[in-house]
Each structure stands twice: as structure tokens, then as C-alpha cells.
Design a protein around this motif. Structure first.
Motif, PDB file in Angstrom:
ATOM      1  N   TYR A  37      73.286  72.579  44.497  1.00  0.00           N
ATOM      2  CA  TYR A  37      73.784  73.148  43.246  1.00  0.00           C
ATOM      3  C   TYR A  37      73.542  72.184  42.091  1.00  0.00           C
ATOM      4  O   TYR A  37      73.402  70.979  42.266  1.00  0.00           O
ATOM      5  CB  TYR A  37      75.262  73.519  43.351  1.00  0.00           C
ATOM      6  CG  TYR A  37      76.172  72.429  43.852  1.00  0.00           C
ATOM      7  CD1 TYR A  37      76.754  71.505  42.970  1.00  0.00           C
ATOM      8  CD2 TYR A  37      76.481  72.331  45.212  1.00  0.00           C
ATOM      9  CE1 TYR A  37      77.605  70.513  43.438  1.00  0.00           C
ATOM     10  CE2 TYR A  37      77.331  71.335  45.681  1.00  0.00           C
ATOM     11  CZ  TYR A  37      77.895  70.435  44.787  1.00  0.00           C
ATOM     12  OH  TYR A  37      78.738  69.443  45.254  1.00  0.00           O
ATOM     13  N   HIS A  38      73.493  72.760  40.889  1.00  0.00           N
ATOM     14  CA  HIS A  38      73.165  71.987  39.684  1.00  0.00           C
ATOM     15  C   HIS A  38      74.301  71.018  39.358  1.00  0.00           C
ATOM     16  O   HIS A  38      75.469  71.418  39.332  1.00  0.00           O
ATOM     17  CB  HIS A  38      72.935  72.945  38.516  1.00  0.00           C
ATOM     18  CG  HIS A  38      72.218  72.320  37.363  1.00  0.00           C
ATOM     19  ND1 HIS A  38      72.836  71.439  36.496  1.00  0.00           N
ATOM     20  CD2 HIS A  38      70.928  72.452  36.928  1.00  0.00           C
ATOM     21  CE1 HIS A  38      71.974  71.059  35.568  1.00  0.00           C
ATOM     22  NE2 HIS A  38      70.806  71.646  35.808  1.00  0.00           N
ATOM     23  N   SER A  86      75.928  72.458  35.838  1.00  0.00           N
ATOM     24  CA  SER A  86      76.504  73.810  35.786  1.00  0.00           C
ATOM     25  C   SER A  86      77.142  74.239  37.103  1.00  0.00           C
ATOM     26  O   SER A  86      78.027  75.094  37.109  1.00  0.00           O
ATOM     27  CB  SER A  86      75.427  74.823  35.407  1.00  0.00           C
ATOM     28  OG  SER A  86      74.436  74.912  36.428  1.00  0.00           O
ATOM     29  N   GLU A 146      75.516  75.866  39.415  1.00  0.00           N
ATOM     30  CA  GLU A 146      74.840  77.049  39.937  1.00  0.00           C
ATOM     31  C   GLU A 146      73.882  76.678  41.066  1.00  0.00           C
ATOM     32  O   GLU A 146      73.377  75.559  41.130  1.00  0.00           O
ATOM     33  CB  GLU A 146      74.073  77.757  38.819  1.00  0.00           C
ATOM     34  CG  GLU A 146      72.956  76.925  38.200  1.00  0.00           C
ATOM     35  CD  GLU A 146      72.306  77.597  37.031  1.00  0.00           C
ATOM     36  OE1 GLU A 146      71.845  78.750  37.195  1.00  0.00           O
ATOM     37  OE2 GLU A 146      72.253  76.995  35.945  1.00  0.00           O
ATOM     38  N   ILE A 189      77.930  84.828  37.938  1.00  0.00           N
ATOM     39  CA  ILE A 189      77.174  83.883  38.746  1.00  0.00           C
ATOM     40  C   ILE A 189      78.148  83.054  39.568  1.00  0.00           C
ATOM     41  O   ILE A 189      79.284  82.799  39.145  1.00  0.00           O
ATOM     42  CB  ILE A 189      76.312  82.967  37.848  1.00  0.00           C
ATOM     43  CG1 ILE A 189      75.345  82.132  38.684  1.00  0.00           C
ATOM     44  CG2 ILE A 189      77.180  82.090  36.962  1.00  0.00           C
ATOM     45  CD1 ILE A 189      74.356  81.325  37.853  1.00  0.00           C
ATOM     46  N   VAL A 198      79.255  79.525  41.032  1.00  0.00           N
ATOM     47  CA  VAL A 198      79.083  78.109  40.709  1.00  0.00           C
ATOM     48  C   VAL A 198      79.963  77.291  41.645  1.00  0.00           C
ATOM     49  O   VAL A 198      81.012  77.738  42.094  1.00  0.00           O
ATOM     50  CB  VAL A 198      79.442  77.809  39.234  1.00  0.00           C
ATOM     51  CG1 VAL A 198      78.456  78.480  38.292  1.00  0.00           C
ATOM     52  CG2 VAL A 198      80.860  78.243  38.907  1.00  0.00           C
ATOM     53  N   TRP A 216      82.988  77.351  45.902  1.00  0.00           N
ATOM     54  CA  TRP A 216      82.281  78.349  45.109  1.00  0.00           C
ATOM     55  C   TRP A 216      83.271  79.243  44.372  1.00  0.00           C
ATOM     56  O   TRP A 216      84.269  79.675  44.942  1.00  0.00           O
ATOM     57  CB  TRP A 216      81.399  79.222  45.994  1.00  0.00           C
ATOM     58  CG  TRP A 216      80.201  78.530  46.572  1.00  0.00           C
ATOM     59  CD1 TRP A 216      80.044  78.127  47.866  1.00  0.00           C
ATOM     60  CD2 TRP A 216      79.006  78.155  45.879  1.00  0.00           C
ATOM     61  NE1 TRP A 216      78.813  77.536  48.024  1.00  0.00           N
ATOM     62  CE2 TRP A 216      78.150  77.530  46.825  1.00  0.00           C
ATOM     63  CE3 TRP A 216      78.560  78.285  44.571  1.00  0.00           C
ATOM     64  CZ2 TRP A 216      76.898  77.040  46.488  1.00  0.00           C
ATOM     65  CZ3 TRP A 216      77.314  77.798  44.234  1.00  0.00           C
ATOM     66  CH2 TRP A 216      76.491  77.187  45.178  1.00  0.00           C
ATOM     67  N   ASP A 251      78.338  84.989  33.311  1.00  0.00           N
ATOM     68  CA  ASP A 251      77.056  84.387  32.953  1.00  0.00           C
ATOM     69  C   ASP A 251      76.493  85.162  31.762  1.00  0.00           C
ATOM     70  O   ASP A 251      76.027  86.288  31.898  1.00  0.00           O
ATOM     71  CB  ASP A 251      76.096  84.453  34.141  1.00  0.00           C
ATOM     72  CG  ASP A 251      74.748  83.796  33.849  1.00  0.00           C
ATOM     73  OD1 ASP A 251      74.597  83.235  32.746  1.00  0.00           O
ATOM     74  OD2 ASP A 251      73.870  83.838  34.720  1.00  0.00           O
ATOM     75  N   ILE A 307      77.382  79.779  30.706  1.00  0.00           N
ATOM     76  CA  ILE A 307      78.077  80.002  31.971  1.00  0.00           C
ATOM     77  C   ILE A 307      79.563  79.724  31.766  1.00  0.00           C
ATOM     78  O   ILE A 307      79.942  78.665  31.260  1.00  0.00           O
ATOM     79  CB  ILE A 307      77.518  79.109  33.089  1.00  0.00           C
ATOM     80  CG1 ILE A 307      76.055  79.459  33.362  1.00  0.00           C
ATOM     81  CG2 ILE A 307      78.333  79.258  34.359  1.00  0.00           C
ATOM     82  CD1 ILE A 307      75.397  78.578  34.405  1.00  0.00           C
TER      83      ILE A 307
END
Length: 201
Positions: free
Chosen positions: A6-7, A10, A12, A49, A51, A68, A73, A97
Motif C-alpha cells: 500500500y502507498h 495515501s 491505497e 477506495i 486504504v 483496511w 475517493d 482521498i
């Protein structure tokens, strides 16, 4: 073991991969930072979304500190500033986001006379009247300037007594037209309904 990267900013999902083997504890594969063995929810729909974030809303480097969650989004949705209805560009203020901050909306401003009040655009009739009046005066001034340019050469002939009957009639018609233009602000319906005078041919 499948992992989900995941980022780090963010949260995501970026990609899937496999955890590294752990030679000291083969039954406990090594999960790198900003990755989790927990699969994201599969039922995310619409402008939402999944995240991966911790309790404070930040993507944790250690997956065990987060989980999660599904969040709005807006990255593919046009957004507008509630202060003036201008188009918003994603950046440091808001990346798209998460819930919309109070200074943004996805509803376009219906007109320059609408103001953002109680989470919606509301028509400010006083502001609308002011804007209509300003636009009408600007249009009147432009028409007056045009009429002045048409009258100027006729006035020279009038002072010198050189106008033909046709030119005298045109000068009179243009003068009446100019007078009517100046009087539009006194009309009963101004500025919402205006009976504009017709310019003489």
C-alpha cells in the motif's frame, strides 16, 4: 504468503507480491514495510477506495498497526471551492482521498449570485440584483459611447448649420435614443427586466 503493498502516503493498494522467506522462523514470512498479508475488502463500489491506515488515519509502516478501511475517493470528480465556486486542483490541501474538507464541494456553483450556506448553494437575491445592475450599466455605457461617436460628426454640422433634413432627423433620433439609454435605470423592472431602446438605423 501473498502480501498487499500500500502507498505510504495515501494507504491505497499499489500491488500484490509475496512475503520474503524467514530463515530463522520459516512459519513466519517477513512482511516488508507498507505491506500487509490482509487482503483489502472486495466490495468497494462507486467513488470509494480501500486504504490501509492506523487509528490516526496514517498509513503505518508496520502492517500490524493498521487495517483496511473504505473511504470516499474524489480524484475523478470535479471539485469546487465553497468560498467562490472556483475549480479546485488536487494537491497539498486535499489529495482526493477521504471525506471532503469543509472548503470543498462536488456541486458546481449555479451562478455567481449563489453563496455556500449550510452545505448547499443558495441564491443571494440581493447579490444577484447587484450583479445584474452592474452588467446592465456596463452594457448601457458601451451603447452610450457608441451613440456619442455617431452623434459627434452630426453636431459639427448642426453648429455650422450645414445639416440636411435627413441628417437633422437622424441627429434627433440618436439624441432621443441616447436619452432613453440614460433612463434605463429608472425603469420599474430594472435591473431584472429592461426595455432597451432600439438604436436608429
Amino acid at each position: 504468503m501473498v502480501i498487499y503493498n500500500y502507498h505510504p502516503a495515501s494507504g491505497e493498494l499499489l500491488s500484490t507480491g509475496r512475503a520474503d522467506d524467514n530463515p530463522l522462523a520459516p512459519e513466519e514470512p517477513i512482511v516488508p514495510g507498507y505491506a500487509t498479508p490482509t487482503a483489502p475488502p472486495a466490495d468497494v463500489t462507486g467513488n470509494s477506495i480501500a486504504v490501509y491506515r492506523d487509528a490516526s488515519g496514517i498509513p503505518p509502516q508496520n502492517w500490524e498497526a493498521g487495517s483496511w478501511t473504505v473511504t470516499p475517493d474524489y480524484r475523478s470528480v470535479p471539485l469546487y471551492r465553497t468560498a467562490d465556486g472556483s475549480a479546485f486542483e488536487f494537491g497539498e490541501e486535499y489529495g482526493g482521498i477521504g471525506d471532503l474538507p469543509a472548503f470543498l464541494t462536488d456541486e458546481p456553483r449555479p451562478s455567481p449570485a449563489h453563496v455556500w450556506t449550510a452545505d448547499e448553494w443558495v441564491l443571494d437575491e440581493a447579490l444577484e440584483t447587484e450583479q445584474l445592475a452592474a452588467a446592465a450599466r456596463a452594457q448601457r455605457d458601451a451603447l452610450l459611447e457608441e451613440a456619442d461617436q455617431l452623434i459627434a460628426p452630426l453636431m459639427d454640422g448642426f453648429v455650422l448649420g450645414e445639416l440636411t433634413l435627413e441628417e437633422e432627423a437622424r441627429l434627433k433620433a440618436l439624441s432621443q435614443y441616447r436619452k432613453a439609454l440614460r433612463a434605463i435605470t429608472t425603469q420599474v423592472g430594472f435591473p431584472r427586466t429592461i426595455n432597451w431602446p432600439v438604436k436608429p438605423e
